[in-house]
Design a protein around this motif. Structure first.
Motif, PDB file in Angstrom:
ATOM      1  N   VAL A 125      -6.881  46.168 -44.147  1.00 30.83           N
ATOM      2  CA  VAL A 125      -7.341  45.736 -45.463  1.00 30.83           C
ATOM      3  C   VAL A 125      -8.741  46.284 -45.716  1.00 30.83           C
ATOM      4  O   VAL A 125      -9.639  46.090 -44.893  1.00 30.83           O
ATOM      5  N   ASN A 126      -8.924  46.950 -46.847  1.00 34.84           N
ATOM      6  CA  ASN A 126     -10.265  47.313 -47.296  1.00 34.84           C
ATOM      7  C   ASN A 126     -10.762  46.196 -48.192  1.00 34.84           C
ATOM      8  O   ASN A 126     -10.028  45.738 -49.071  1.00 34.84           O
ATOM      9  N   TYR A 127     -11.981  45.752 -47.981  1.00 32.18           N
ATOM     10  CA  TYR A 127     -12.477  44.653 -48.802  1.00 32.18           C
ATOM     11  C   TYR A 127     -13.977  44.806 -49.026  1.00 32.18           C
ATOM     12  O   TYR A 127     -14.635  45.625 -48.379  1.00 32.18           O
ATOM     13  N   ARG A 128     -14.466  44.017 -49.971  1.00 31.86           N
ATOM     14  CA  ARG A 128     -15.897  44.014 -50.250  1.00 31.86           C
ATOM     15  C   ARG A 128     -16.487  42.774 -49.612  1.00 31.86           C
ATOM     16  O   ARG A 128     -16.155  41.648 -50.019  1.00 31.86           O
ATOM     17  N   PRO A 129     -17.311  42.941 -48.586  1.00 33.84           N
ATOM     18  CA  PRO A 129     -17.806  41.777 -47.842  1.00 33.84           C
ATOM     19  C   PRO A 129     -18.617  40.818 -48.710  1.00 33.84           C
ATOM     20  O   PRO A 129     -18.794  39.661 -48.335  1.00 33.84           O
ATOM     21  N   THR A 130     -19.083  41.304 -49.878  1.00 29.94           N
ATOM     22  CA  THR A 130     -19.845  40.403 -50.734  1.00 29.94           C
ATOM     23  C   THR A 130     -18.916  39.410 -51.428  1.00 29.94           C
ATOM     24  O   THR A 130     -19.353  38.350 -51.868  1.00 29.94           O
ATOM     25  N   GLU A 131     -17.627  39.767 -51.559  1.00 29.30           N
ATOM     26  CA  GLU A 131     -16.733  38.925 -52.342  1.00 29.30           C
ATOM     27  C   GLU A 131     -15.736  38.144 -51.496  1.00 29.30           C
ATOM     28  O   GLU A 131     -15.196  37.138 -51.935  1.00 29.30           O
ATOM     29  N   GLY A 146     -21.791  46.862 -45.445  1.00 37.64           N
ATOM     30  CA  GLY A 146     -22.450  45.934 -46.350  1.00 37.64           C
ATOM     31  C   GLY A 146     -21.850  45.951 -47.744  1.00 37.64           C
ATOM     32  O   GLY A 146     -21.779  44.929 -48.403  1.00 37.64           O
ATOM     33  N   ARG A 147     -21.391  47.131 -48.185  1.00 34.03           N
ATOM     34  CA  ARG A 147     -20.816  47.228 -49.518  1.00 34.03           C
ATOM     35  C   ARG A 147     -19.288  47.207 -49.442  1.00 34.03           C
ATOM     36  O   ARG A 147     -18.623  46.560 -50.222  1.00 34.03           O
ATOM     37  N   SER A 148     -18.755  47.949 -48.470  1.00 37.73           N
ATOM     38  CA  SER A 148     -17.316  47.908 -48.277  1.00 37.73           C
ATOM     39  C   SER A 148     -17.047  47.810 -46.779  1.00 37.73           C
ATOM     40  O   SER A 148     -17.881  48.190 -45.965  1.00 37.73           O
ATOM     41  N   ALA A 149     -15.896  47.257 -46.468  1.00 35.89           N
ATOM     42  CA  ALA A 149     -15.580  47.046 -45.060  1.00 35.89           C
ATOM     43  C   ALA A 149     -14.083  47.171 -44.889  1.00 35.89           C
ATOM     44  O   ALA A 149     -13.324  47.148 -45.866  1.00 35.89           O
ATOM     45  N   ARG A 150     -13.668  47.307 -43.671  1.00 41.33           N
ATOM     46  CA  ARG A 150     -12.235  47.351 -43.408  1.00 41.33           C
ATOM     47  C   ARG A 150     -11.926  46.547 -42.144  1.00 41.33           C
ATOM     48  O   ARG A 150     -12.644  46.608 -41.158  1.00 41.33           O
ATOM     49  N   ALA A 151     -10.857  45.769 -42.219  1.00 34.43           N
ATOM     50  CA  ALA A 151     -10.451  44.968 -41.070  1.00 34.43           C
ATOM     51  C   ALA A 151      -8.980  45.222 -40.793  1.00 34.43           C
ATOM     52  O   ALA A 151      -8.208  45.515 -41.704  1.00 34.43           O
ATOM     53  N   THR A 152      -8.594  45.139 -39.535  1.00 35.34           N
ATOM     54  CA  THR A 152      -7.193  45.311 -39.155  1.00 35.34           C
ATOM     55  C   THR A 152      -6.693  44.015 -38.542  1.00 35.34           C
ATOM     56  O   THR A 152      -7.287  43.504 -37.595  1.00 35.34           O
ATOM     57  N   PHE A 153      -5.611  43.487 -39.103  1.00 36.02           N
ATOM     58  CA  PHE A 153      -5.044  42.243 -38.600  1.00 36.02           C
ATOM     59  C   PHE A 153      -3.727  42.537 -37.893  1.00 36.02           C
ATOM     60  O   PHE A 153      -2.915  43.316 -38.394  1.00 36.02           O
ATOM     61  N   ALA A 154      -3.520  41.904 -36.766  1.00 35.47           N
ATOM     62  CA  ALA A 154      -2.219  41.991 -36.102  1.00 35.47           C
ATOM     63  C   ALA A 154      -1.349  40.875 -36.655  1.00 35.47           C
ATOM     64  O   ALA A 154      -1.731  39.707 -36.603  1.00 35.47           O
TER      65      ALA A 154
END
Lengths: 65, 808
Positions: free
Chosen positions: B140-146, B95-103
Motif C-alpha cells: 500500500v502506498n499512503y500519505r503518512p500525514t493522513e 514524510g510525504r509518502s510512504a509504502r507498507a507491505t502487509f502479509a
C-alpha cells in the motif's frame, strides 16, 4: 567475409539487446509475481484513486535491490 | 420400519452469501441473503456501502469466513503506533509518502485482488494498493500525514483480510535470490543458443572452417562464455571455495572443479590451436545446472515455517496505570504491571490472577480441552487463552515465561539437517576423490606423452560431473513438492520429501490433529432410558447443530439399529435457540437437549453448568458428555499408516478418552503429556534408530515437531499460527497421509532411477575420456542429452505417480 562480419555484428547486437531487456525486466521485478497479473487482467477496470499522481505511485517501485 | 421417511434428518443447506460456508439455524438473514455469522454480514454491508457489491460477481461466495475471527479486540493493532513495530511493515517513508507491505494469509482469489486494489476507497489516505497473490501480500502506498499503518491494518481487518503482523519476520516481497537466478539462467541460455550457432557448422563440416572463419568463431565463443563464467557459474565457485576454506565437503566442489577444468582446457585448446575447445559443453552444463537449481528454489515463501513463541502472543496488551489504562507492546511489560484481558485473548506473560476466580483455556499449550478454573493468586501461564475476562499482575517479563523456555531448548536453534544434504555432501566427497583418482590414473596410463595425459586427465574431470545429484534429486523432489503443494500439503523445502520416504514411526497428537473442526461425538450417556434416548435421537435429527448431529449419529442413541422409540409422528413445535439448545414435542412428550441453563428453564429443575449437555424427555432427565470427533477419514487413514509404520498417540489431554482410541492405537498411547514429554519421547525413539514423523498442531507439539525427522503441522486455518515445522497441511488433508507417505517413497525410487541413468552416461563418457577420444562433439552431445533425459525422466515419472497416487 566482410558481409559475414557485418551480419555477426548485427545479429550479436540484436541478441544482446534482448538479453539486456530481459535483465532489465528481471531487475525491475517483472518476474517477482507471475500469478496476480494474470488474474488482474480479467477484472473490470475500476477507476483510479482520486488524486494519486502516477509519479508518487511508481517512483519508488523499481528501486534496484 | 414404520415412519423412517419422516425421521430423515432435516439439514439446512443454506450457504453464506459472503464466504460460502453452511449456515446454522439462527444465522443472520437479510434481504440480500443469508450469512453464516455477523462478521460476514458486516463485511457485506461495508462493501455495499462503498458500492463494491461487484465483489460477489467475480466468484461464488469469494469472502473469507469471519466466524472464527481470532481476536475481536479493537485495539489489537495499537502496537503499530510504536515506530519500532511498524518498521517491520514500512518499506520506505519520506514524510510525504510512504509504502507498507502487509502479509495477508487469507488472500486467495480474483475477488480479493479486485477488492483490495481499490483500497483507496476505504481509506482516502492511501493511493495505490497492489496485491501479490503468490506471496499473499498487499503493498500500500499512503500519505503518512493522513493515515497510518495501524489505520490501514484495522480497515483491512474490518474487510475480513486480517493482516498478520509478525514482530520477527519482515515481509519481503521480492526474493532477491530468485531475481539473481533468473538473470543467471538468462545469461547462460543466451550464451548457449549463440555458441551453438557457431559450433554446429564446425561439427557438420567435420573439419575446421576455411577463410579464417574458425578463429573468428573461436573468439566469439570465448567472448560469450566469459559472462557465463563470471555471472552464471559464480555461485558454484563461491560455495565451493567456502567449502574448501572451511574444510567441509559440498556437492558444489566437484561441480566447480569440473567447470573450471572445462573452461581452462577449452581456452588452452583454442589458444594452442590444438582443438576447438568445449565451450558449448561448458555453457550447456551451467544452463542445465541452473535449471535444476530453479526447481530447488521453488519454495513456498508465502508460508512462514519458522515461528517462535513470540508468534503466538498478541502484539500489545492493555495495562492499568494509575488513573488510566494504556496499550503497551508486550515487550515493555514489567513484573508488577496490572493487565486486563477480555474473553478470548491470549495471556502474554506468566502472571498472577487478581480477580476472585476465572477460567483459562490451555488447549493450545497442553491439548487439554476443558478450561481450567483458577482462583485469586494462582499463576496463569503465558499462552493460555482467557475463557473469562481476567485481571492479572505480571510475574515475569515475556521473554522469561515458561512458554519462552521451551524455545531456549538448543533444538530450536540448530539448523535442520536433511537426509539429502548429508547424503549430498558425503557423496560429493567421495565423488571428488573418485574423479580425481580416475583422472590421475588416466594421466599415469598415458604418461610418456605429456600432452595426451593432460588431455585424458582433464577429459575425465569434464565427463565425471555429478549430474544425478545436482539434477535428478532437485528436479524429482522439487516437482514432488510442487505437486503436493497444489494439493494443499505445503513442505518447507524439497528435501523433506526424501525425509518423508524414510519414516517408520508416525506420532500423532490428538486434540486439533486427529480431531478438529466443530464436529462432536458422544462418549458417555447418563440417566436416560431407551425410550428417552429414542426421543432425543428423533429431536436431534431435526437440528444441524454439532451437538444434535453427535446425538443423531451415536450408536448409544440407537442411530444404527432399530429406532429405540419407534413412531411415525414427526416432531412438532421444534425450536432451536442458538447457543442454548433445541426443544420440541414428540407424540405429546416434551423433549429438550441443550445447555444446563436451557434445560433448567424447560424442566424447572436446577442444574449446574459443568460441561455436560443435558437431555430432558417428559419427566426423565439425563446427560451426555461430548468430545471432539475425529476428522472425516482420519481413522481409516491412521489404520492404513499403521500397516507400513509404527504409530503412537501422544496427547496432552487426560486419559478419559483412552477407550475411544483403543481400536486404532492399542497400547501405543500416552496421555497427560507435557510439551517436554513429547519432545523427550521423540528424541528417545530417534536414539533407538527410528525415523519419526510427528503430526501435531499446537504449541504443546512444538518441541516434538522440531525434534522429529519430519514435523507436519495440521491447521484448519492457514491464517492461524502454527509452530515451526517442515510442512503444513489443512486438517481436511490429514486423511491423505498414507497416500502422501507412499508418494514420498515413490519419489525416492525415482531419484534412485535418475542415479542409475546418470551412472550409465558417466560410464559411457569415461570410456571416451580414458581412451583419449573425448572430442568436443562427443562432449557437446553427451552433456545436454544426459541432462535433458534426467530432467524429463524425473519430472515425468513424478507427475505420473502423483496422478495415480495422490487425490486430486
Amino acid at each position: 567475409m566482410s558481409v559475414m562480419v557485418l551480419l555477426l555484428l548485427a545479429g550479436g547486437a540484436v541478441a544482446t539487446g534482448f538479453l539486456l531487456a530481459f535483465v532489465w525486466a528481471v531487475r525491475t521485478g517483472q518476474f517477482d509475481d507471475t500469478c496476480t497479473p494474470a488474474v488482474r487482467i480479467l477484472l473490470e477496470d475500476t477507476g483510479r484513486p482520486p488524486q494519486a499522481s502516477s509519479a508518487e505511485g511508481t517512483s519508488h517501485d523499481h528501486r534496484s535491490r | 420400519m414404520p415412519g423412517t421417511a419422516t425421521l430423515d434428518p432435516v439439514r439446512t443447506d443454506v450457504c453464506c452469501l459472503h464466504c460460502g460456508e453452511p449456515c446454522d439455524a439462527g444465522a443472520p438473514v437479510t434481504v440480500q441473503g443469508t450469512f453464516c455469522c455477523d462478521g460476514c454480514r458486516a463485511v457485506f454491508d461495508i462493501l455495499e456501502a462503498h458500492q463494491l457489491g461487484a465483489f460477489y460477481l467475480c466468484d461464488v461466495a469469494p469472502g473469507v469466513s469471519q466466524r472464527s475471527r481470532r481476536s475481536p479486540d479493537a485495539l489489537r493493532f495499537a502496537a503499530l503506533d510504536d515506530p519500532a513495530v511498524a518498521a517491520h511493515l514500512i518499506d520506505f517513508d519520506d514524510g510525504r509518502s510512504a509504502r507498507a507491505t502487509f502479509a495477508i494469509p487469507s488472500l486467495h482469489c480474483a475477488s480479493c485482488v479486485w477488492l483490495l486494489e481499490q483500497f483507496w476507497r476505504f481509506d482516502p489516505g492511501t493511493s495505490r494498493a497492489e496485491v501479490d497473490l503468490q506471496h499473499r501480500t498487499l503493498r500500500v502506498n499512503y500519505r503518512p500525514t493522513e493515515t497510518s499503518p495501524r489505520r490501514i491494518a484495522e480497515r483491512l481487518a474490518a474487510l475480513g483480510y486480517e493482516p498478520e503482523i509478525s514482530p520477527e519476520h519482515r515481509v519481503d516481497r521480492a526474493p532477491a535470490g530468485r531475481r539473481r537466478l533468473y538473470v543467471q539462467i538468462g545469461v547462460a541460455g543466451f550464451a548457449l543458443g549463440n555458441i551453438m550457432l557457431f559450433s554446429i557448422p564446425r561439427y557438420l563440416s567435420g573439419a575446421p572452417l576455411e577463410h579464417g572463419f574458425q578463429p573468428l568463431f573461436h573468439l566469439v565463443t570465448i567472448a560469450l562464455s566469459i559472462p557465463v563464467l563470471l555471472v552464471s557459474a559464480a555461485d558454484y565457485f563461491r560455495v565451493a571455495w567456502l567449502a574448501v576454506r572451511h574444510r567441509t565437503m559440498a556437492l558444489e566442489v566437484p561441480v566447480a572443479l569440473g567447470l573450471a577444468v572445462l573452461f581452462l582446457r577449452s581456452l588452452a585448446d583454442i589458444a594452442s590451436g590444438r582443438g576447438d575447445g568445449f565451450m558449448d559443453s561448458f555453457v550447456g552444463l551451467v544452463f542445465f545446472l541452473l535449471l535444476g537449481r530453479l526447481f530447488q528454489q521453488k519454495v513456498f515463501d508465502s508460508l512462514a515455517f519458522d515461528r517462535t513463541f513470540r508468534s503466538f502472543l498478541p502484539l500489545s496488551v492493555r495495562v492499568e496505570r494509575p488513573g488510566h489504562a494504556e496499550v503497551v507492546p508486550i515487550e515493555q511489560l514489567e513484573p508488577g504491571d496490572r493487565i486486563s484481558l477480555r474473553r478470548g485473548e491470549i495471556v502474554p506473560a506468566d502472571a498472577r490472577l487478581l480477580d476472585e476466580s476465572g477460567r483459562v483455556d490451555y488447549a493450545f499449550l497442553t491439548g487439554e480441552q476443558a478450561p481450567v478454573a483458577t482462583r485469586r493468586g494462582d499463576t496463569v501461564r503465558a499462552g493460555g487463552r482467557a475463557a473469562t475476562a481476567l485481571r492479572l499482575a505480571v510475574l515475569r517479563p515475556v521473554s522469561h515465561s515458561l512458554l519462552a523456555s521451551l524455545w531456549n531448548n538448543p533444538l530450536f536453534h540448530r539448523p535442520r539437517t536433511h537426509r539429502l544434504t548429508t547424503l549430498a555432501s558425503s557423496f560429493g566427497g567421495w565423488f571428488t576423490l573418485a574423479a580425481t583418482g580416475l583422472a590421475a590414473a588416466g594421466a599415469i596410463a598415458w604418461w610418456p606423452d605429456a600432452a595426451a595425459s593432460a588431455t585424458v586427465a582433464t577429459a575425465v574431470l569434464i565427463v565425471a560431473c555429478p549430474c544425478a545429484l545436482t539434477l535428478s534429486a532437485p528436479v524429482t523432489l522439487g516437482t514432488a513438492m510442487g505437486l503436493l503443494g497444489r494439493r494443499g500439503i505445503f513442505l518447507r523445502q524439497a528435501a523433506v520429501v526424501l525425509d518423508l520416504s524414510e519414516i517408520d514411526l508416525v506420532v500423532f497428537d490428538k486434540t486439533g490433529t486427529l480431531t478438529g473442526g466443530r464436529a462432536r461425538r458422544v462418549i458417555e450417556v447418563g440417566g436416560l432410558t431407551r425410550q428417552a434416548r429414542g426421543l432425543a435421537l428423533r429431536l436431534a435429527r431435526e437440528s444441524a447443530h454439532p451437538v444434535s448431529r453427535a446425538i443423531a449419529d451415536s450408536p448409544m442413541f440407537g442411530a444404527d439399529g432399530a429406532p429405540l422409540a419407534p413412531g411415525d409422528e414427526a416432531c412438532a413445535e421444534v425450536e432451536e435457540i442458538p447457543g442454548r439448545g433445541v426443544r420440541g414435542t414428540i407424540e405429546g412428550t416434551r423433549v429438550a437437549v441443550g445447555s444446563a441453563a436451557f434445560v433448567s428453564d424447560v424442566t424447572g429443575r436446577t442444574l449446574t453448568a459443568d460441561g455436560r449437555t443435558w437431555v430432558a424427555a417428559g419427566e426423565e432427565l439425563g446427560w451426555v458428555r461430548l468430545a471432539a470427533a475425529p476428522r472425516a477419514g482420519v481413522e481409516a487413514a491412521t489404520a492404513t499408516v499403521a500397516k507400513t509404520s509404527a504409530i503412537w498417540l501422544l496427547s496432552g489431554d487426560h486419559a478419559g478418552e483412552r477407550t475411544l482410541w483403543d481400536r486404532l492405537f492399542g497400547s501405543a498411547m500416552r496421555f497427560d503429556q507435557s510439551p517436554d514429554d513429547k519432545l523427550a519421547f521423540v528424541t528417545r525413539q530417534q536414539a533407538a534408530g527410528r525415523r519419526v514423523l510427528m503430526v501435531g498442531d499446537g504449541l504443546n507439539d512444538a518441541g516434538a515437531l522440531a525434534a522429529a525427522d519430519v514435523g507436519l503441522a495440521v491447521s484448519d486455518d492457514t491464517a492461524c499460527v502454527v509452530p515451526a515445522c517442515d510442512g503444513l497441511m489443512a486438517g481436511s488433508r490429514l486423511q491423505h497421509l498414507p497416500a502422501i507417505l507412499q508418494f514420498a517413497r515413490r519419489a525416492r525410487l525415482i531419484v534412485l532411477a535418475g542415479f542409475a541413468v546418470s551412472i550409465v552416461y558417466n560410464a559411457v563418457g569415461l570410456t571416451y575420456a580414458l581412451s583419449g577420444h573425448l572430442t568436443p562433439l562427443a562432449s557437446a552431445v553427451l552433456m545436454p542429452v544426459s541432462s535433458i533425459t534426467i530432467i524429463a525422466l524425473s519430472s515425468g515419472l513424478v507427475r505420473f505417480s502423483a496422478r495415480r497416487m495422490l487425490p486430486a
